[in-house]
Design a protein around this motif. Structure first.
Motif, PDB file in Angstrom:
ATOM      1  N   CYS A 195       0.846  -1.193   0.000  1.00  0.00           N
ATOM      2  CA  CYS A 195       0.000   0.000   0.000  1.00  0.00           C
ATOM      3  C   CYS A 195       0.884   1.246   0.000  1.00  0.00           C
ATOM      4  N   TYR A 196       0.629   2.167  -0.927  1.00  0.00           N
ATOM      5  CA  TYR A 196       1.425   3.388  -0.999  1.00  0.00           C
ATOM      6  C   TYR A 196       0.696   4.610  -0.469  1.00  0.00           C
ATOM      7  N   VAL A 197      -0.641   4.519  -0.317  1.00  0.00           N
ATOM      8  CA  VAL A 197      -1.389   5.660   0.223  1.00  0.00           C
ATOM      9  C   VAL A 197      -2.669   5.183   0.877  1.00  0.00           C
ATOM     10  N   ASP A 198      -3.037   5.853   1.960  1.00  0.00           N
ATOM     11  CA  ASP A 198      -4.368   5.690   2.521  1.00  0.00           C
ATOM     12  C   ASP A 198      -5.146   6.983   2.289  1.00  0.00           C
ATOM     13  N   MET A 199      -6.395   6.836   1.798  1.00  0.00           N
ATOM     14  CA  MET A 199      -7.258   7.982   1.508  1.00  0.00           C
ATOM     15  C   MET A 199      -8.560   7.916   2.282  1.00  0.00           C
ATOM     16  N   THR A 200      -8.515   7.369   3.501  1.00  0.00           N
ATOM     17  CA  THR A 200      -9.725   7.192   4.299  1.00  0.00           C
ATOM     18  C   THR A 200     -10.285   8.509   4.825  1.00  0.00           C
ATOM     19  N   LEU A 201      -9.433   9.368   5.319  1.00  0.00           N
ATOM     20  CA  LEU A 201      -9.876  10.559   6.045  1.00  0.00           C
ATOM     21  C   LEU A 201     -10.203  11.722   5.113  1.00  0.00           C
ATOM     22  N   PRO A 202     -11.085  12.639   5.590  1.00  0.00           N
ATOM     23  CA  PRO A 202     -11.630  12.754   6.940  1.00  0.00           C
ATOM     24  C   PRO A 202     -12.844  11.858   7.163  1.00  0.00           C
ATOM     25  N   ALA A 203     -13.133  11.617   8.446  1.00  0.00           N
ATOM     26  CA  ALA A 203     -14.336  10.904   8.846  1.00  0.00           C
ATOM     27  C   ALA A 203     -15.384  11.933   9.264  1.00  0.00           C
ATOM     28  N   ASN A 204     -16.493  11.450   9.759  1.00  0.00           N
ATOM     29  CA  ASN A 204     -17.471  12.334  10.385  1.00  0.00           C
ATOM     30  C   ASN A 204     -16.820  13.017  11.584  1.00  0.00           C
ATOM     31  N   VAL A 205     -17.155  14.279  11.823  1.00  0.00           N
ATOM     32  CA  VAL A 205     -16.484  15.024  12.891  1.00  0.00           C
ATOM     33  C   VAL A 205     -16.736  14.438  14.271  1.00  0.00           C
ATOM     34  N   PHE A 206     -17.825  13.668  14.425  1.00  0.00           N
ATOM     35  CA  PHE A 206     -18.120  13.045  15.712  1.00  0.00           C
ATOM     36  C   PHE A 206     -17.666  11.588  15.756  1.00  0.00           C
ATOM     37  N   ASN A 207     -16.919  11.170  14.761  1.00  0.00           N
ATOM     38  CA  ASN A 207     -16.428   9.797  14.683  1.00  0.00           C
ATOM     39  C   ASN A 207     -15.147   9.669  15.494  1.00  0.00           C
ATOM     40  N   PRO A 208     -15.034   8.665  16.361  1.00  0.00           N
ATOM     41  CA  PRO A 208     -13.802   8.513  17.144  1.00  0.00           C
ATOM     42  C   PRO A 208     -12.570   8.267  16.292  1.00  0.00           C
ATOM     43  N   ALA A 209     -12.759   7.867  15.022  1.00  0.00           N
ATOM     44  CA  ALA A 209     -11.615   7.627  14.144  1.00  0.00           C
ATOM     45  C   ALA A 209     -11.018   8.919  13.596  1.00  0.00           C
ATOM     46  N   GLN A 210     -11.710  10.050  13.734  1.00  0.00           N
ATOM     47  CA  GLN A 210     -11.190  11.302  13.196  1.00  0.00           C
ATOM     48  C   GLN A 210      -9.950  11.745  13.972  1.00  0.00           C
ATOM     49  N   THR A 211      -8.892  12.043  13.238  1.00  0.00           N
ATOM     50  CA  THR A 211      -7.641  12.456  13.860  1.00  0.00           C
ATOM     51  C   THR A 211      -7.633  13.949  14.156  1.00  0.00           C
ATOM     52  N   GLY A 212      -6.756  14.363  15.059  1.00  0.00           N
ATOM     53  CA  GLY A 212      -6.555  15.783  15.312  1.00  0.00           C
ATOM     54  C   GLY A 212      -5.843  16.454  14.158  1.00  0.00           C
ATOM     55  N   LYS A 213      -5.032  15.717  13.445  1.00  0.00           N
ATOM     56  CA  LYS A 213      -4.320  16.255  12.289  1.00  0.00           C
ATOM     57  C   LYS A 213      -5.277  16.279  11.106  1.00  0.00           C
ATOM     58  N   ILE A 214      -5.424  17.430  10.478  1.00  0.00           N
ATOM     59  CA  ILE A 214      -6.396  17.583   9.392  1.00  0.00           C
ATOM     60  C   ILE A 214      -5.765  18.339   8.227  1.00  0.00           C
ATOM     61  N   ASN A 215      -6.429  18.232   7.074  1.00  0.00           N
ATOM     62  CA  ASN A 215      -6.054  19.007   5.878  1.00  0.00           C
ATOM     63  C   ASN A 215      -4.570  18.894   5.568  1.00  0.00           C
ATOM     64  N   SER A 216      -4.092  17.655   5.519  1.00  0.00           N
ATOM     65  CA  SER A 216      -2.647  17.436   5.399  1.00  0.00           C
ATOM     66  C   SER A 216      -2.308  16.271   4.485  1.00  0.00           C
ATOM     67  N   LEU A 217      -1.089  16.329   3.960  1.00  0.00           N
ATOM     68  CA  LEU A 217      -0.427  15.227   3.272  1.00  0.00           C
ATOM     69  C   LEU A 217       0.775  14.882   4.141  1.00  0.00           C
ATOM     70  N   TYR A 218       0.858  13.634   4.617  1.00  0.00           N
ATOM     71  CA  TYR A 218       1.901  13.383   5.614  1.00  0.00           C
ATOM     72  C   TYR A 218       2.284  11.910   5.705  1.00  0.00           C
ATOM     73  N   GLU A 219       3.402  11.685   6.418  1.00  0.00           N
ATOM     74  CA  GLU A 219       3.851  10.349   6.784  1.00  0.00           C
ATOM     75  C   GLU A 219       3.485  10.085   8.239  1.00  0.00           C
ATOM     76  N   CYS A 220       3.184   8.841   8.565  1.00  0.00           N
ATOM     77  CA  CYS A 220       2.925   8.485   9.956  1.00  0.00           C
ATOM     78  C   CYS A 220       4.187   8.744  10.787  1.00  0.00           C
ATOM     79  N   ALA A 221       4.012   9.356  11.947  1.00  0.00           N
ATOM     80  CA  ALA A 221       5.151   9.649  12.822  1.00  0.00           C
ATOM     81  C   ALA A 221       5.306   8.619  13.933  1.00  0.00           C
TER      82      ALA A 221
END
Length: 394
Positions: A195-221
């Motif tokens: 897998c070279y990219v995940d395109m799941t996000l964003p989720a619903n704003v009330f979804n526990p899966a929604q990350t604090g990091k938004i509107n970004s292109l990034y690598e997992c830290a």
């Protein structure tokens, strides 16, 4: 009810600090801007509204798919981007719903120039999934798409097949607390299976899966073996080649003050094309304001949207007059708005992102085939000119 509301409010508050900071610090680029659109279609022919466990009859799935392959080209073929390409979908097909005949038909549609097929997965819905089953399901579906259908891509045209990914129910890497996944190390499994990219996000704003990091292109830290390692990330930057895969490509997530009917109500822009909220120039303004880009390359804006085109309730958002009007206004008004449009697949978007990370210059459209390459040709026949435009992938 109070506890549930408080919990939802806590989930929503995760991204508010990032949102506020971005509104203070991000500015739209001056002059001409390249808008690079990709539409991640959670493509489920068997979808039954209101019941995620049920499946539509096979006849109904065939009917939906045939209608889509017939009607979508009629809608989109007239409105072309800078490279004279139509607005395409990337069809994230559920691995757990594999059917050879249906995917054969969808592959024909894609080879006519209307998109590409990638991997979608729903699992752990009744009970937490296991590492072994998740790995076997993803790898098995990957190999079927590549060997039986000629789908997917190859890094620099060689090696094992590579793929883009969207997680069902947004529960990527067990980020919903065990619901809809169950596998903490899922990101590592994705990395190990190409897998070279995940395109799941964003989720619903009330979804526990929604990350604090938004509107970004990034690598997992965080380590990929951890639960939800995409909660923290390093932004992709110009001149710094990406190192950690899959990279995360997010769609826009913003507060929308213009959508509410009353001045004290507030809307949320979450990148989803739905019947009540089809694409529009008003939403385009928000997508641009999210300013999702490779840092140091602010004039290449990446707009990743998502939809469920096989959900009968969303028909107006993907085949209705609203999307037809949006495409017309988007294309016809682009020059006046100082926009150069690029309609791309998930793979092509990632290729352009990688080119930006490598410091490439010029028109981003020339990097559609930069690193991840298809091995089969795609032909788009322009209804305007009546000529075939062939792109050899690989």
């Amino acid at each position: 009810m109070t506890i549930n509301f408080s919990r939802k409010l806590a989930y929503a508050s995760r991204w508010f600090p990032s949102y506020a900071w971005q509104r203070l610090t991000r500015r739209p680029p001056h002059g001409i801007v390249h808008l690079i659109f990709a539409l991640a279609d959670h493509f489920e022919p068997g979808f039954v509204p209101g019941d995620g466990q049920a499946r539509a009859s096979y006849d109904e799935q065939e009917r939906r798919l045939e209608r889509w392959c017939r009607e979508y080209p009629k809608l989109a073929s007239r409105w072309l981007d800078h490279e004279r390409r139509p607005f395409v979908h990337t069809y994230f097909y559920p691995a757990e719903q594999y059917d050879k005949c249906l995917i054969d038909r969808l592959t024909e549609h894609c080879r006519a120039g209307w998109g590409e097929i990638e991997i979608h997965l729903h699992h752990g819905t009744r009970a937490p999934d296991t590492v072994e089953n998740t790995r076997d399901t993803v790898a098995g579906f990957r190999d079927l798409l590549a060997s039986e259908h000629g789908c997917l891509s190859y890094l620099d045209g060689v090696g094992p097949p590579r793929y883009a990914f969207v997680h069902g129910n947004f529960a990527l890497a067990n980020s919903r607390g065990g619901r809809g996944c169950g596998v903490d190390s899922e990101m590592k499994i994705l990395a190990d299976t190409g897998c070279y990219v995940d395109m799941t996000l964003p989720a619903n704003v009330f979804n526990p899966a929604q990350t604090g990091k938004i509107n970004s292109l990034y690598e997992c830290a965080l380590p990929l073996e951890q639960r939800a390692p995409h909660r923290r990330g390093h932004d992709l930057r110009r001149g710094q080649p990406a190192q950690v895969f899959p990279i995360i490509v997010q769609g826009p997530l913003l507060l929308d003050f213009s959508a509410a009917d009353l001045p004290w109500r507030l809307g949320v822009e979450n990148s989803a094309l739905t019947g009540p909220n089809p694409p529009s120039l008003r939403r385009l303004h928000l997508w641009k304001r999210a300013a999702i880009c490779v840092r140091g390359r602010p004039d290449w804006l990446f707009i990743k949207l998502h939809c469920h085109s096989m959900d009968p309730r969303q028909d107006a958002a993907v085949l209705g007059e609203g999307v037809r009007q949006f495409l017309r206004e988007l294309v016809e008004g682009g020059q006046e708005r100082k926009e150069i449009l690029h309609f791309v697949t998930a793979r092509e978007m990632v290729n352009i992102i990688l080119a930006a990370c490598d410091g490439r210059e010029g028109d981003p459209g020339q990097y559609r085939e930069y690193r991840l390459k298809r091995l089969s040709p795609t032909t788009f026949v322009s209804r305007r000119s009546g000529t075939s435009e062939v792109a050899l992938k690989g």
